[in-house]
Design a protein around this motif. Sequence first.
Motif, PDB file in Angstrom:
ATOM      1  N   GLY A   1       0.812  -1.214   0.000  1.00 23.71           N
ATOM      2  CA  GLY A   1       0.000   0.000   0.000  1.00 23.71           C
ATOM      3  C   GLY A   1       0.842   1.258   0.000  1.00 23.71           C
ATOM      4  O   GLY A   1       0.536   2.230  -0.710  1.00 23.71           O
ATOM      5  N   VAL A   2       1.906   1.262   0.790  1.00 20.45           N
ATOM      6  CA  VAL A   2       2.806   2.424   0.833  1.00 20.45           C
ATOM      7  C   VAL A   2       3.490   2.607  -0.516  1.00 20.45           C
ATOM      8  O   VAL A   2       3.619   3.732  -1.025  1.00 20.45           O
ATOM      9  CB  VAL A   2       3.856   2.243   1.953  1.00 20.45           C
ATOM     10  CG1 VAL A   2       4.889   3.369   1.910  1.00 20.45           C
ATOM     11  CG2 VAL A   2       3.178   2.196   3.309  1.00 20.45           C
ATOM     12  N   HIS A   3       3.921   1.494  -1.109  1.00 17.98           N
ATOM     13  CA  HIS A   3       4.609   1.563  -2.399  1.00 17.98           C
ATOM     14  C   HIS A   3       3.686   2.147  -3.472  1.00 17.98           C
ATOM     15  O   HIS A   3       4.091   3.054  -4.217  1.00 17.98           O
ATOM     16  CB  HIS A   3       5.072   0.166  -2.805  1.00 17.98           C
ATOM     17  CG  HIS A   3       5.850   0.131  -4.080  1.00 17.98           C
ATOM     18  ND1 HIS A   3       7.227   0.211  -4.118  1.00 17.98           N
ATOM     19  CD2 HIS A   3       5.444   0.028  -5.377  1.00 17.98           C
ATOM     20  CE1 HIS A   3       7.632   0.160  -5.382  1.00 17.98           C
ATOM     21  NE2 HIS A   3       6.568   0.041  -6.154  1.00 17.98           N
ATOM     22  N   LEU A   4       2.458   1.660  -3.542  1.00 17.13           N
ATOM     23  CA  LEU A   4       1.533   2.140  -4.569  1.00 17.13           C
ATOM     24  C   LEU A   4       1.116   3.589  -4.309  1.00 17.13           C
ATOM     25  O   LEU A   4       0.839   4.336  -5.256  1.00 17.13           O
ATOM     26  CB  LEU A   4       0.305   1.240  -4.625  1.00 17.13           C
ATOM     27  CG  LEU A   4       0.567  -0.217  -5.055  1.00 17.13           C
ATOM     28  CD1 LEU A   4      -0.744  -0.995  -5.124  1.00 17.13           C
ATOM     29  CD2 LEU A   4       1.288  -0.276  -6.398  1.00 17.13           C
TER      30      LEU A   4
ATOM     31  N   VAL B   1       0.644   1.725 -14.701  1.00 21.22           N
ATOM     32  CA  VAL B   1       1.865   1.676 -13.892  1.00 21.22           C
ATOM     33  C   VAL B   1       1.596   1.048 -12.527  1.00 21.22           C
ATOM     34  O   VAL B   1       2.425   0.293 -12.005  1.00 21.22           O
ATOM     35  CB  VAL B   1       2.468   3.093 -13.742  1.00 21.22           C
ATOM     36  CG1 VAL B   1       3.650   3.076 -12.782  1.00 21.22           C
ATOM     37  CG2 VAL B   1       2.905   3.631 -15.103  1.00 21.22           C
ATOM     38  N   LEU B   2       0.432   1.335 -11.947  1.00 20.36           N
ATOM     39  CA  LEU B   2       0.082   0.710 -10.669  1.00 20.36           C
ATOM     40  C   LEU B   2      -0.002  -0.810 -10.824  1.00 20.36           C
ATOM     41  O   LEU B   2       0.455  -1.557  -9.943  1.00 20.36           O
ATOM     42  CB  LEU B   2      -1.249   1.263 -10.150  1.00 20.36           C
ATOM     43  CG  LEU B   2      -1.200   2.671  -9.548  1.00 20.36           C
ATOM     44  CD1 LEU B   2      -2.613   3.200  -9.316  1.00 20.36           C
ATOM     45  CD2 LEU B   2      -0.418   2.665  -8.225  1.00 20.36           C
ATOM     46  N   ALA B   3      -0.566  -1.263 -11.924  1.00 19.96           N
ATOM     47  CA  ALA B   3      -0.643  -2.709 -12.171  1.00 19.96           C
ATOM     48  C   ALA B   3       0.756  -3.305 -12.324  1.00 19.96           C
ATOM     49  O   ALA B   3       1.058  -4.383 -11.780  1.00 19.96           O
ATOM     50  CB  ALA B   3      -1.473  -2.982 -13.411  1.00 19.96           C
ATOM     51  N   LEU B   4       1.630  -2.617 -13.063  1.00 22.04           N
ATOM     52  CA  LEU B   4       2.999  -3.099 -13.245  1.00 22.04           C
ATOM     53  C   LEU B   4       3.751  -3.172 -11.926  1.00 22.04           C
ATOM     54  O   LEU B   4       4.462  -4.146 -11.648  1.00 22.04           O
ATOM     55  CB  LEU B   4       3.751  -2.183 -14.223  1.00 22.04           C
ATOM     56  CG  LEU B   4       3.350  -2.279 -15.697  1.00 22.04           C
ATOM     57  CD1 LEU B   4       4.071  -1.217 -16.519  1.00 22.04           C
ATOM     58  CD2 LEU B   4       3.666  -3.666 -16.248  1.00 22.04           C
TER      59      LEU B   4
END
Length: 525
Positions: free
Chosen positions: A132-135, A177-180
Amino acid sequence: MPAAVARNRTPEVPVEARESVPLDPIALQALAADFAQAPRAGTVNRRGPFRPERLVSARLKQSGALAARFFRAGDVVSVTALAALTTAIALGGRLAAAPLRDLLPIVVATSLVAWLFGVFGLYGFGRHERLGVHLSKVTTAFAVALIPAYGLAFGLGASDVAITGLDTWFLMTPLVVLALHGWAFTTVQGWRAQGRLTPNIVIVGATKHAERLITAALARRDVNVIGVFDDRLARSPEALSGVPVLGDVQALVEHRIAPFVDRVVVCVDAGARGRVREIVDRLRVLPNEVSLLVDLETESDRDAALARLADAPLTRLSGLPENDRRAFAKRLLDLGVGALMLVMLAPLMGLIALWVKLDSQGPVLFRQKRHGFNNEVVTVWKFRTMRQESTDQAGARQVVADDERVTRAGRFLRQMSLDELPQLVNVLKGEMSLVGPRPHSVGMKTGQWESARLVAEYAWRHRMKPGMTGWAAIKGSRGPLHTAADVRKRVALDIEYIERQSVWLDLYCILMTVPVLVGDRLAIR
């Protein structure tokens, strides 16, 4: 005083590599005993508390480190391609003829997003980072880029269709990009579960500092301490906090666990300078990186030292940042040129396979165990050039002029080095490179001695993946090694290449390989 981690840089190698006294074959056999067996009597569990069920080689860990750059390249390609696509659709396909005021906002947006991804550290994939933090960092990067992009578009008076293209880009690209990044994050977690991102280290010095470091590592579990070696075995215990003491410094040099060791850590008392100097000098022959840890008295010191040893999970476990970029460029060259060569040469390889099959009985391909990166043993493929009953898996007898073991087809293939073409598969698998030190067979002999025993720095040539061709090959050091002087020359040229390696040098070696081989057809190979 904070914990200090001092890297043992590869010292300059004299042209004349120094000789070492060959070891007795019985002693070598004893030193090569299986890791599960103790080098001395005792009931201690020789696997220790850190030893994973499946050890991962340093080469696979290096491929994991390079993945960060592939992830970044994927982001750049995705963001740029979507920018070009959405803008071209909005402008009716007239992308090349569009005015600067319509193109500049989307160019600024894509450049800013790519830059912010690096600033936010999105390619470190930290060990304790949450998905979650990364996204959320990905989303923030797009939000920050949105303001100057739209400000520039309205300030320059961009057309409505250009702004529509910008709107579409800001709607589509974050989702892609979120999916990648979700996929990349999951992939990294899988690698971590397999042990591909957990450094394996061995400690030299069964000291109190080492014991405290192991205890702290047990609590953190982000570094595997798989063994301890000590040059004073008579004084050392059989284990430190459950980690077995496996032998002395010389045993470490010969140990078959070495290909799975990412770093050797010398952990001795700070005042024992003479002992440290002696240990580091004896470890110079290893291809593994050597680090020195001192002053680990406090818990914060030990945590700092372990954090440095664990490193960022997708950062190289050895070498400098420049080497990371060079390794990434080298891998791209291997994949691009290697795949192209395999496709172009496939018809020729098919004809060679047919010729080998018709010329003599036996399989078309010959496989042999050879030393790869960090002394890892890899299976190298070649077209068979010897009679089946005369094949030499161990390389104990090197080829000589008019060798009766070589077939008619094999003689021509060896002269032109066409027997090496199946190694393109090794290159694409990441076990070899197009350019590097030529892989020697495990236990290859020069005269009556094993080649690795004739030159102390022999293992330095394994600090890089072996190559199909190399600097030594185009400089005249090809084929069998018949004397210690031949081994010294080969090692010196290989180390010179490792110190100078670049994409341009690799391209030069590739281009020079064919004319050198054609111009030296009488060489014994």
